[in-house]
Design a protein around this motif. Structure first.
Motif, PDB file in Angstrom:
ATOM      1  N   HIS B 179       0.824  -1.214   0.000  1.00 24.27           N
ATOM      2  CA  HIS B 179       0.000   0.000   0.000  1.00 24.27           C
ATOM      3  C   HIS B 179       0.859   1.265   0.000  1.00 24.27           C
ATOM      4  CE1 HIS B 179      -3.528   2.395   0.518  1.00 24.27           C
ATOM      5  NE2 HIS B 179      -3.122   2.909   1.662  1.00 24.27           N
ATOM      6  N   SER B 180       0.345   2.282  -0.708  1.00 21.28           N
ATOM      7  CA  SER B 180       1.004   3.595  -0.729  1.00 21.28           C
ATOM      8  C   SER B 180       0.116   4.556   0.060  1.00 21.28           C
ATOM      9  CB  SER B 180       1.134   4.118  -2.157  1.00 21.28           C
ATOM     10  OG  SER B 180       1.599   3.115  -3.029  1.00 21.28           O
ATOM     11  N   PRO B 181       0.435   4.830   1.323  1.00 15.87           N
ATOM     12  CA  PRO B 181      -0.465   5.640   2.143  1.00 15.87           C
ATOM     13  C   PRO B 181      -0.464   7.119   1.776  1.00 15.87           C
ATOM     14  CG  PRO B 181       1.488   5.018   3.399  1.00 15.87           C
ATOM     15  CD  PRO B 181       1.587   4.323   2.086  1.00 15.87           C
ATOM     16  N   TYR B 182       0.613   7.581   1.131  1.00 18.19           N
ATOM     17  CA  TYR B 182       0.714   8.991   0.767  1.00 18.19           C
ATOM     18  C   TYR B 182       1.151   9.113  -0.692  1.00 18.19           C
ATOM     19  CZ  TYR B 182       1.149   9.211   5.832  1.00 18.19           C
ATOM     20  OH  TYR B 182       0.962   9.050   7.170  1.00 18.19           O
ATOM     21  N   LEU B 183       0.950  10.302  -1.224  1.00 15.59           N
ATOM     22  CA  LEU B 183       1.462  10.594  -2.569  1.00 15.59           C
ATOM     23  C   LEU B 183       2.985  10.434  -2.588  1.00 15.59           C
ATOM     24  CD1 LEU B 183      -0.131  11.494  -5.043  1.00 15.59           C
ATOM     25  CD2 LEU B 183       0.523  13.845  -4.548  1.00 15.59           C
ATOM     26  N   THR B 184       3.633  10.862  -1.498  1.00 11.44           N
ATOM     27  CA  THR B 184       5.097  10.782  -1.409  1.00 11.44           C
ATOM     28  C   THR B 184       5.600   9.341  -1.349  1.00 11.44           C
ATOM     29  OG1 THR B 184       4.628  11.381   0.895  1.00 11.44           O
ATOM     30  CG2 THR B 184       5.757  13.012  -0.470  1.00 11.44           C
ATOM     31  N   ALA B 185       4.672   8.385  -1.110  1.00 13.02           N
ATOM     32  CA  ALA B 185       5.065   6.972  -1.087  1.00 13.02           C
ATOM     33  C   ALA B 185       5.190   6.399  -2.492  1.00 13.02           C
ATOM     34  CB  ALA B 185       4.056   6.159  -0.299  1.00 13.02           C
ATOM     35  N   SER B 186       4.763   7.180  -3.477  1.00 11.36           N
ATOM     36  CA  SER B 186       4.872   6.690  -4.852  1.00 11.36           C
ATOM     37  C   SER B 186       6.321   6.332  -5.158  1.00 11.36           C
ATOM     38  CB  SER B 186       4.398   7.772  -5.835  1.00 11.36           C
ATOM     39  OG  SER B 186       4.578   7.308  -7.157  1.00 11.36           O
ATOM     40  N   LYS B 187       6.536   5.118  -5.655  1.00  9.58           N
ATOM     41  CA  LYS B 187       7.874   4.775  -6.139  1.00  9.58           C
ATOM     42  C   LYS B 187       8.191   5.721  -7.299  1.00  9.58           C
ATOM     43  CE  LYS B 187       8.538   1.542  -3.218  1.00  9.58           C
ATOM     44  NZ  LYS B 187       9.578   1.678  -2.201  1.00  9.58           N
ATOM     45  N   TRP B 188       9.417   6.105  -7.461  1.00  4.24           N
ATOM     46  CA  TRP B 188       9.772   7.159  -8.420  1.00  4.24           C
ATOM     47  C   TRP B 188      11.189   6.917  -8.925  1.00  4.24           C
ATOM     48  CZ3 TRP B 188       5.939  10.594  -9.612  1.00  4.24           C
ATOM     49  CH2 TRP B 188       6.263  11.667 -10.443  1.00  4.24           C
ATOM     50  N   TRP B 189      11.439   7.241 -10.156  1.00  8.85           N
ATOM     51  CA  TRP B 189      12.775   7.077 -10.772  1.00  8.85           C
ATOM     52  C   TRP B 189      13.065   5.617 -11.125  1.00  8.85           C
ATOM     53  CZ3 TRP B 189      15.130  10.775 -13.026  1.00  8.85           C
ATOM     54  CH2 TRP B 189      15.065  12.082 -12.511  1.00  8.85           C
ATOM     55  N   ILE B 190      12.089   4.732 -11.052  1.00  5.42           N
ATOM     56  CA  ILE B 190      12.375   3.316 -11.219  1.00  5.42           C
ATOM     57  C   ILE B 190      12.573   2.969 -12.699  1.00  5.42           C
ATOM     58  CG2 ILE B 190      11.600   1.002 -10.584  1.00  5.42           C
ATOM     59  CD1 ILE B 190      11.923   3.112  -8.241  1.00  5.42           C
ATOM     60  N   GLY B 191      13.801   2.634 -13.065  1.00  6.37           N
ATOM     61  CA  GLY B 191      14.127   2.295 -14.457  1.00  6.37           C
ATOM     62  C   GLY B 191      13.378   1.056 -14.911  1.00  6.37           C
ATOM     63  N   GLY B 192      12.794   1.116 -16.116  1.00  2.54           N
ATOM     64  CA  GLY B 192      12.066  -0.031 -16.658  1.00  2.54           C
ATOM     65  C   GLY B 192      10.626  -0.108 -16.201  1.00  2.54           C
ATOM     66  N   LEU B 193      10.269   0.673 -15.198  1.00  2.00           N
ATOM     67  CA  LEU B 193       8.904   0.606 -14.659  1.00  2.00           C
ATOM     68  C   LEU B 193       7.894   1.343 -15.537  1.00  2.00           C
ATOM     69  CD1 LEU B 193       6.707   0.185 -12.475  1.00  2.00           C
ATOM     70  CD2 LEU B 193       7.652   2.154 -11.257  1.00  2.00           C
ATOM     71  N   GLY B 194       8.305   2.488 -16.041  1.00  2.91           N
ATOM     72  CA  GLY B 194       7.357   3.365 -16.728  1.00  2.91           C
ATOM     73  C   GLY B 194       6.597   2.685 -17.858  1.00  2.91           C
ATOM     74  N   LYS B 195       7.274   1.862 -18.652  1.00  8.92           N
ATOM     75  CA  LYS B 195       6.640   1.283 -19.839  1.00  8.92           C
ATOM     76  C   LYS B 195       6.798  -0.232 -19.942  1.00  8.92           C
ATOM     77  CE  LYS B 195       4.761   3.267 -22.217  1.00  8.92           C
ATOM     78  NZ  LYS B 195       3.360   3.656 -21.962  1.00  8.92           N
ATOM     79  N   ILE B 196       7.876  -0.783 -19.408  1.00  8.78           N
ATOM     80  CA  ILE B 196       8.282  -2.135 -19.774  1.00  8.78           C
ATOM     81  C   ILE B 196       7.892  -3.223 -18.778  1.00  8.78           C
ATOM     82  CG2 ILE B 196      10.370  -3.557 -19.883  1.00  8.78           C
ATOM     83  CD1 ILE B 196       9.975  -2.359 -22.487  1.00  8.78           C
ATOM     84  N   ALA B 197       8.156  -2.975 -17.505  1.00  8.40           N
ATOM     85  CA  ALA B 197       8.128  -4.069 -16.527  1.00  8.40           C
ATOM     86  C   ALA B 197       6.715  -4.604 -16.298  1.00  8.40           C
ATOM     87  CB  ALA B 197       8.714  -3.599 -15.204  1.00  8.40           C
ATOM     88  N   ASN B 198       6.608  -5.920 -16.138  1.00  6.24           N
ATOM     89  CA  ASN B 198       5.352  -6.508 -15.674  1.00  6.24           C
ATOM     90  C   ASN B 198       5.482  -7.039 -14.246  1.00  6.24           C
ATOM     91  OD1 ASN B 198       6.827  -8.850 -16.316  1.00  6.24           O
ATOM     92  ND2 ASN B 198       5.923  -8.890 -18.384  1.00  6.24           N
TER      93      ASN B 198
END
Lengths: 701, 701
Positions: B179-198
């Protein structure tokens, strides 16, 4: 623009909120922020600022929402749109040069008309005859003619005398033949040339009757006024992508024996006589130097604005960003919960950022002095007195070099101080840094320039040594500030710093003496090397660079200190304000001390090598710097707020006035066009984008 | 790709030609360039280099011709194409990790599979149980599963303990709720996450039975394996444009109470017991540190390659670029014509560039030492001896910080030393610099990291002071190089430099003593401040940064000097070569001296503040540096040729091996897609591009 990703609306950043943190910071400020803003801008400019911001901020042609997502073509189109609308506004509102400068600053999109307005038109005004002004300037002012200024070549930048493009007078036809004899003669980097300009002012080697007369300026039509295609014998193109400035069409051009009428040579100062081809000399070249001084004063003023912009982002973000609990001094919320420390409370962050605030103020005061000195020089030169010119020219060369390098370094320091998010385009640093960067190279490469400064300093020094004792030179009336510190050094070359406590380093006399002594020492040593040990100029280049730096740091320090000291007597609107406002004066004094001592610390080796500082004094100096950081801390956000850099210019998710850092980051990310695309990730499939056509439409925006 | 502008074919650059100038430079080299290359690579790696270069250089999937013209979408597509083809080649050729590293280096396109291979798979290997490896690792190796490593969040980077994403054990269901309790908990900068990773390995705060157990790793499926759409409760996106790395899909992800089986917690070292929710402790955390040391050794090796690449471009261009005639020492062609001086002959240019060559070699030797030390540590730790760990970890932290900052600064210095053309993307600096930049932030922010180094140094120092006299600590067997310089200082804190001529600065004992003395002095002062004057850790951060820098400069200097001194006895393949090749050894000695003395000069203030150097010795030091520049000058091009950075990697018009600078600049410019567009420049017209549709097609490439 709409989002490609729906962000859950129920989520907020974890407490404390950015807006609350900034409100806390703003509550601790010890001075009136609005007063400081007024001091920085002056009443007239502040009114202008608000008026122009109001006009441009809501004009759809200037909408910046999608700029960070644009590729080269979109970006260039965006810039053209801006240029056309700006041209209309200038006409509608009858904007003057100062108004346009403000608008360009706020629009922040170097565009293809920039050189037309900033170089082509001014060159026609300063170098053209009345007849030439009628022919070229009048239509240029109406944008009927669009021009560029073609000087730099593929093979030559700094060395203007080495340019290869030729302009040969053909007496039979009473024409010049403009020609590019080599590939390296191609004009290169010419703003506005790649796509926009139909005319160019071309710098070419004048030849007549087989004799060379050096580089001169010629107006050449380069594109057809109807089809906008290059004219016969002319090859033009955009030079391709760059680190920044991709919204501008820097171009190249080659001439294959292109003929222009003799009357197209800009002839206010020199010309070729019809038929005989006789060359008529320019009366004097001092005018050109005068303009260079003004351009450099403007660049240094630009340094101030660039530093302000960078440090505004970094300070605000640092007041919001929290990381690690400081175990020795844990921060608590009102309800007693321990929270992480905001990064602005870490001394390292203060040490990285507060000096940038101080540099911005230093450049503010020096730009002011330079503009005053330029005005004084213009007044004197109009009655034939050029005595101020050489010192002004030398100092302005070195100052341009020193301050623009400082600006680039400090912008990048501010960016890195924002950690990972500083690397995102949404930080507001990326495009800004990329576009600022050429300042270190244009209008004189920053390393080449320092030679001009040092050469003048050596001459001055030699002249003063020769006349020593008699003190015939300089006479009291000739004496300028450069000579003042050299004289002080010659009278007491073994002078040492008198500081015994860290408080002594706040003494402005001591500070000035330190910078003067070090600069004079370096000059004395270099002159000795050259005159007595046969060192070549080339072998001295590293020292020459150090000397220019030392001299110009002295000037920055002196101008800052003088302004604060003179505020008591001055009639100047701004300085007057300082006198009447003790809390403002106090914070300025702290900022001045930080600038001086931090600058000294960065070059500590110099100050010890010249024998001025002892090791134990160096430690006192550091202690004083750490104290100053503490003094500035409560005013940090107030100091950058006072710069009044609007959100419209910052375009920064992390540096916004309202502190909504994280909300903005994710909102902007949701608009990334790549988010509208679905992929085929199977490594064995040749398909890459599943819904490519869709995206093409969306990405068009 | 075809040209949009026809460049006249009869034009050549003015003489002398770039290729001739480089040939001249190559003729003056005093050593065997091929031997030096062999020394740098080693036989095995050199063969690998040639083999892999041969394969990738001519593969159409890796064609780099248009990369500089690509916007974000095109660039990402280019990277996907590269990733898919690379995955095929790895399979076809059975490439190992080292082969892939070489290929990635040559391909130079950070892509969306990078984190899958570099972080996702290694994490499964090191943290997964055998069952988990079967479930996730096996399909990951076949690219059936594509993964990313989701640690950093919008609100937290350096402070991993402060991450906000939670993983709560729900005993009834035997599941975790991510769970992400806050907006600031959003994972960010994660390479491969934006489009590719399943799939993602997610770092989240483990909670069980209401108790927190800190950050742990969980495998979470995030996208549907068929549709590639995010699964319910999951919000994913690309985080938008960045300074560089735009060929990678750095992404964000928010979890709305997403359930995963208990078995998805990576459980090699710690786990939650079924039903009871009992937490089982990890056996020891030292393994993690071991990996960090290796990663940092690889980063420092990367610094070497980055410096080599930058300085190759700058040196070659400087050997071709001519500007100004040096009046004191004019250059002449064979026919007697005076030509402008190549800029590499200016001492200022040498002073800017030659130290970068030296830094590359320094990093080469230190990376070698670190990898050896890591191997030794691995050997010892396998039998339960972890005594090397703390010193290695502390040193590698500071070295990562020091060398990556040095690399970024030096790349930019090289770029600026190329003047205007350095600003063009065609220089090969722009994309390269932009992609290198995050090295200063990732794997530990360069400022935060230095605290780890200093903390260890303080502990070591205190321990040694306590045992002084008896010299109980360190015992001879425990003594490492850090302790050696501290001991030397403790025994003689008032030691001063013995140099009386500039030649004395070439003495390696004197050099080592200087760096050791200065580092120990800074440590001693800081410990005194903290222990005896109640200074807080926060108040010492600036000093802490200086100390880490001083210590790590000592290590770089020591490793360089040791390697050259030990070459006599060493069995090491490379060092062996140095022994048998006096001309190679000589040039290495000069390079080593330049590295040491230039590093010393840059921090001259430190060396004088600690009382080691006097002002007059500082002048001798400078004199020696200028002598070294002269010694290196004839070998400059040879030294960078030896790095063997292929044109395929450089992608530089100005740094090409063949010296055809200007021909390439204009050829590449002619291919700029903007050159295929005709504008409407009338400011009153709303039309911007006349032939837009045309261009769309062309720009598609």
């Amino acid at each position: 623009m709409s989002s490609y990703v729906k962000i859950p609306s129920n989520l907020k950043p974890s407490d404390p909120q950015g807006s609350d943190l900034l409100a806390q910071e703003r509550a601790t400020v010890t001075f009136d922020v609005k007063e400081l803003t007024l001091f920085l801008f002056g009443k007239k400019n502040l009114d202008r600022y608000h008026e122009i911001l109001r006009i441009v901020e809501n004009d759809p042609a200037f909408d910046k929402t999608n700029v960070y997502f644009m590729g080269r073509n979109e970006l260039f189109k965006h810039a053209m749109k801006k240029e056309k609308r700006l041209a209309q506004l200038i006409k509608e509102n009858k904007w003057k040069v100062e108004d346009i400068q403000f608008a360009e600053w706020l629009l922040d999109t170097p565009g293809p008309f920039g050189v037309h307005r900033g170089m082509f038109i001014p060159t026609l005004i300063s170098q053209g005859t009345e007849v030439q002004k009628k022919e070229f300037l009048v239509p240029a002012l109406k944008y009927k003619i669009l021009g560029c200024y073609a000087q730099t070549e593929l093979g030559h930048g700094s060395n203007v005398q080495g340019l290869e493009t030729t302009a040969t007078y053909i007496s039979e036809a009473d024409e010049f033949e403009i020609h590019s004899p080599y590939l390296t003669a191609s004009k290169w980097w010419i703003g506005g040339l790649g796509k926009i300009a139909n005319h160019a002012v071309v710098m070419a080697q004048l030849k007549s009757n087989g004799k060379p007369y050096g580089p001169h300026l010629f107006v050449v039509q380069i594109r057809d006024m109807e089809t906008h295609q290059p004219l016969p014998g002319i090859t033009i193109g955009d030079i391709g992508p760059k680190f920044g400035f991709n919204s501008t069409d820097n171009g190249f051009i080659l001439f294959d024996r292109v003929r222009i009428p003799r009357s197209n040579m800009l002839s206010k100062f020199s010309q070729i006589k019809k038929g005989t081809g006789e060359y008529i000399n320019p009366p004097n070249d001092k005018l050109l130097y005068g303009t260079m001084i003004l351009v450099r004063a403007i660049i240094i003023s630009g340094v101030r604005f660039a530093l302000e912009r960078a440090v505004t982002i970094a300070i605000r973000y640092s007041a919001i960003r929290r990381q690690f609990v400081d175990k020795e001094e844990p921060k608590k919320l009102k309800d007693g919960r321990v929270v992480e420390t905001i990064i602005l409370d870490y001394t390292m962050q203060q040490y990285r950022l507060f000096p940038v605030i101080a540099q911005a103020y230093a450049c503010f005061f020096t730009a002011k002095v330079m503009i005053d000195q330029y005005a004084e020089y213009t007044k004197q030169s109009s009655v034939g007195n050029y005595s101020l010119l050489t010192d002004l020219h030398a100092s302005s060369s070195g100052l341009k070099s020193l301050t623009t390098t400082m600006a680039v370094d400090s912008i990048e320091e501010c960016r890195r101080a924002c950690g990972g998010h500083g690397y995102s385009s949404f930080s507001g640093f990326v495009k800004f840094y990329q576009n600022y960067l050429p300042n270190t190279t244009w209008e004189g490469d920053n390393f080449v320039l320092t030679q001009q400064t040092a050469r003048h300093l050596f001459k001055t020094f030699r002249k003063m040594v020769l006349s020593k004792g008699a003190e015939a030179y300089p006479s009291q009336s000739e004496r300028n500030q450069t000579m003042a510190y050299i004289l002080q050094y010659l009278n007491d070359p073994n002078h040492t710093c008198t500081a015994t406590t860290h408080l002594d380093f706040k003494n402005p006399e001591l500070q000035l003496r330190a910078f003067g002594h070090r600069a004079a020492y370096l000059i004395a040593n270099a002159v000795d090397q050259i005159d007595n040990h046969k060192s070549t100029w080339n072998s001295m280049l590293v020292e020459i660079n150090r000397i220019s730096r030392a001299h110009c740091q002295y000037l920055l320090v002196r101008n800052f200190i003088n302004a604060l000291q003179n505020s008591r007597q001055s009639e100047d609107e701004g300085l007057h304000m300082l006198r009447d406002n003790p809390s403002l004066k106090e914070v300025m004094l702290t900022i001045c001390n930080l600038f001086v001592l931090h600058t000294m610390e960065k070059d500590l080796g110099d100050f010890m090598e010249c024998g001025y500082l002892t090791p134990s004094q160096a430690r006192l100096l550091r202690a004083q710097i750490y104290n100053l950081l503490k003094e500035i801390r409560p005013n940090a956000v107030g100091l950058v707020d006072a710069f009044l850099i609007p959100d419209f210019l910052l375009q920064s998710a992390i540096g916004r006035y309202d502190g909504k850092v994280y909300e903005t980051m994710i909102d902007w990310a949701s608009k990334e066009p790549l988010n509208g695309i679905t992929l085929d990730v199977n490594p064995d499939s040749d398909v890459l984008f599943r819904n490519e056509t869709d995206n093409k439409t969306k990405a068009k925006l």
